[in-house]
Design an enzyme around this catalytic site. Sequence first.
Site, PDB file in Angstrom:
ATOM      1  N   LYS A  25      59.522  -2.759  38.681  1.00 44.35           N
ATOM      2  CA  LYS A  25      59.503  -1.346  38.289  1.00 44.35           C
ATOM      3  C   LYS A  25      60.675  -0.630  38.935  1.00 44.35           C
ATOM      4  O   LYS A  25      60.967  -0.825  40.118  1.00 44.35           O
ATOM      5  CB  LYS A  25      58.171  -0.728  38.729  1.00 44.35           C
ATOM      6  CG  LYS A  25      57.932   0.705  38.276  1.00 44.35           C
ATOM      7  CD  LYS A  25      56.541   1.158  38.717  1.00 44.35           C
ATOM      8  CE  LYS A  25      56.226   2.585  38.277  1.00 44.35           C
ATOM      9  NZ  LYS A  25      54.856   2.992  38.664  1.00 44.35           N
ATOM     10  N   SER A 100      52.034   4.842  35.214  1.00 45.99           N
ATOM     11  CA  SER A 100      53.474   4.979  35.051  1.00 45.99           C
ATOM     12  C   SER A 100      54.219   3.655  35.021  1.00 45.99           C
ATOM     13  O   SER A 100      55.412   3.609  34.712  1.00 45.99           O
ATOM     14  CB  SER A 100      54.040   5.816  36.201  1.00 45.99           C
ATOM     15  OG  SER A 100      53.812   5.193  37.453  1.00 45.99           O
ATOM     16  N   SER A 124      48.341   3.739  38.131  1.00 45.12           N
ATOM     17  CA  SER A 124      49.566   3.442  37.386  1.00 45.12           C
ATOM     18  C   SER A 124      49.870   1.966  37.195  1.00 45.12           C
ATOM     19  O   SER A 124      50.765   1.629  36.434  1.00 45.12           O
ATOM     20  CB  SER A 124      50.765   4.112  38.070  1.00 45.12           C
ATOM     21  OG  SER A 124      50.706   5.506  37.925  1.00 45.12           O
TER      22      SER A 124
END
Length: 371
Positions: A25, A100, A124
């Site tokens: 990420k 996210s 997330s």
Amino acid sequence: MPPELNAFIYRAPDARGRGLRIAVKDNIDVRGMPTTAGGRHLPREPRTRDATCVARLRAAGCVFVGKTNLYEYAMGGTGHNEHYGDVRNPRDPRRDTGGSSSGSGAAVAAGLCDAALGTDTLGSVRIPAAFCGVVGYKPPRSAVPRSGVFPNSTTLDSVGVLAADVATAARVVDLMRREPAEVRRIAHPSIAVPRSWLADVDAAVRAAFDRVTRELPDIALPPIGEFAAAAFPIVQFESYRLHEPWYRSARGSYGAELRALLRGSAHVTRSQDHVARLTARRLKRLTRAALESVDAIVLPTVPCVAPLRTQLRSFSAGTMPFNISDSAVFSIPIPTRGLPIGLQVVANDEATAIAVARYAERRLGGGRGLA
């Protein structure tokens, strides 16, 4: 061809981790790659050092295949990003991935990597795992160091993993952790369901969930709404203080959604943050005490299947309580012919969470319920 890639192509992953393809990420530093955190404010130069968690994976022989997109600064629960484009769900490109850690969920679901790192503040890692039909693992905050990870809330953030199965997710976390996780085997775990938390679960998710949990006992937890009243002020207070210099000087560099969020967060006072922390402390104590009576609890990860990308909304009500309680939590797919549906497996400690998640994965894969 770089030798590490050559080694990956011709050698399957070993027990230690050599050869595992890992995506990261883009709020986690990887040496030689820039970190944008999905926004416009961070330096564009490649990082000179790995985040600690990445350095440990690199030392174990993992291969990094790239960075993944995310909601701007990891501050939302969808796959939307106004700067770098929305992430499309490999199960149905018309639908949202959740966030996210949206790109990490999509990368695993599309088979682009064996596992992907994510961060989880209010859900997330688990939300995109549920919407994309993969496994998501949020360990307790202390398990994986966060040095080199751009924060959202230093109080609630955890580094987690998305993968195709429980064993891979647990192995990647084990390679990153400060200490090896205890190995525990539980032949017949005691599992309960907080049924008072299921009121807003839609029909499709409820039907799939009831099919695999119908015979499990109920368990009483604090009202689910109290967790949001504690979590949101903490996250808003911390995130606004982090972003305040940029917001004041270059607020136009934020996407419209995040500008609105920061505008509202600016009004959260230190006193409100203090009250929220006291509430969170009480909820953590009560939740962990309840979990002492069973090996684990289960509930839907999110109350619906992945929505169309034109119908985005918040999905964190069922995930954020376990950031407050700092539990070890998996989201694993419930087998279904339709869109993916996630099942959360929650325990106080990692060894129990891993054992029960592997038990649930086997049972569900065999077409059986969890009782």
